[in-house]
Design a protein around this motif. Sequence first.
Motif, PDB file in Angstrom:
ATOM      1  N   ASP A   1      17.930 -40.571  11.706  1.00 38.89           N
ATOM      2  CA  ASP A   1      18.424 -40.674  10.329  1.00 38.89           C
ATOM      3  C   ASP A   1      19.861 -40.197  10.235  1.00 38.89           C
ATOM      4  OD1 ASP A   1      18.247 -41.095   7.506  1.00 38.89           O
ATOM      5  OD2 ASP A   1      17.862 -38.952   7.221  1.00 38.89           O
TER       6      ASP A   1
ATOM      7  N   LEU B   1      21.648 -46.333   4.404  1.00 41.13           N
ATOM      8  CA  LEU B   1      20.368 -45.625   4.468  1.00 41.13           C
ATOM      9  C   LEU B   1      20.385 -44.402   5.365  1.00 41.13           C
ATOM     10  CD1 LEU B   1      17.905 -48.699   4.687  1.00 41.13           C
ATOM     11  CD2 LEU B   1      18.946 -47.658   2.664  1.00 41.13           C
TER      12      LEU B   1
ATOM     13  N   ASN C   1      19.268 -40.036   4.532  1.00 42.35           N
ATOM     14  CA  ASN C   1      18.536 -40.046   3.262  1.00 42.35           C
ATOM     15  C   ASN C   1      17.221 -39.279   3.355  1.00 42.35           C
ATOM     16  OD1 ASN C   1      16.967 -41.759   4.779  1.00 42.35           O
ATOM     17  ND2 ASN C   1      17.000 -43.466   3.328  1.00 42.35           N
TER      18      ASN C   1
ATOM     19  N   ASP D   1      12.401 -46.431   6.678  1.00 44.31           N
ATOM     20  CA  ASP D   1      13.302 -47.073   5.720  1.00 44.31           C
ATOM     21  C   ASP D   1      13.097 -48.587   5.719  1.00 44.31           C
ATOM     22  OD1 ASP D   1      14.669 -44.904   4.585  1.00 44.31           O
ATOM     23  OD2 ASP D   1      16.185 -44.872   6.161  1.00 44.31           O
TER      24      ASP D   1
ATOM     25  N   CYS E   1       8.261 -41.185   2.120  1.00 45.18           N
ATOM     26  CA  CYS E   1       8.943 -41.705   3.309  1.00 45.18           C
ATOM     27  C   CYS E   1       7.983 -42.373   4.275  1.00 45.18           C
ATOM     28  CB  CYS E   1       9.694 -40.576   4.021  1.00 45.18           C
ATOM     29  SG  CYS E   1      10.374 -41.039   5.636  1.00 45.18           S
TER      30      CYS E   1
END
Length: 257
Positions: free
Chosen positions: A104, A111, A114, A121, A138
């Motif tokens: 991430d 994205l 986040n 995602d 998530c």
Amino acid sequence: MRRHSGIRTGWAAGAVLALALVTGCEGLEADGDTPASGGGAAAPAAGHAVSPLRNPDGTEPGLAPVTGDGPRAEARKLIDGLTTKGRGPRTGYDRDEFGYAWMDTADGVPLARNGCDTRNDLLKRDGQKVRFRSGSDCVVIAMTLDDPYTGSSIEWRKQKASEVQIDHVVPLSYSWQMGSSRWPENKREQLANDPLNLLPVEGRANSAKSDSGPASWLPPSKAVRCAYAVRFAQVAVKYELAVTKADKAMMSEQCRG
């Protein structure tokens, strides 16, 4: 290619029973079961896949067919602008050269940072009827995917994660052979986690593709082949990657007529 694999609301007993009848509740109770609502990312409704020509950053769902003379001409113009060269050796390639999956923290792409990893995602972006692990907005544990590559609908559950895999449209190994071996690591991390280069698809189709370019592999669904060629070209342009002469010719051919 090797692939690594919202907000709590009350549920009536009847809704839980209905879900059990449809899915067999295959392991759902163990993970919990939260609908995509509130703070969770809303899943696209059926038929909401977007043409790559109208989705240049890859943040919209799916890969809708490119149809009509005007859009196909636009697609060919994009493809015709690609540079070509021969495919180099695979020597030194390793998935870890592109960062761990699915990070991430790859800066410079939509994205990122986040609080949700890249794989989840993308499942949220493209899935329908998305369900999250209890207490999470998530971790996707169930969804319906309209697979762009085969045209099939997949009722996916996390317990059988490999049934849906995340495809790098421009394979990482392909990029390595076309020049990313000389990039700084942060640029390779961007390519590996950029939603423009990533599509949730049927696992078997993804495995069949491996690290092929368009001259060697195209989606089984003919309707989406021009769109696939456009997305491949968009990624190549963004990252200043050449493609092989054969790949460019095949991509252009998909967007004719």
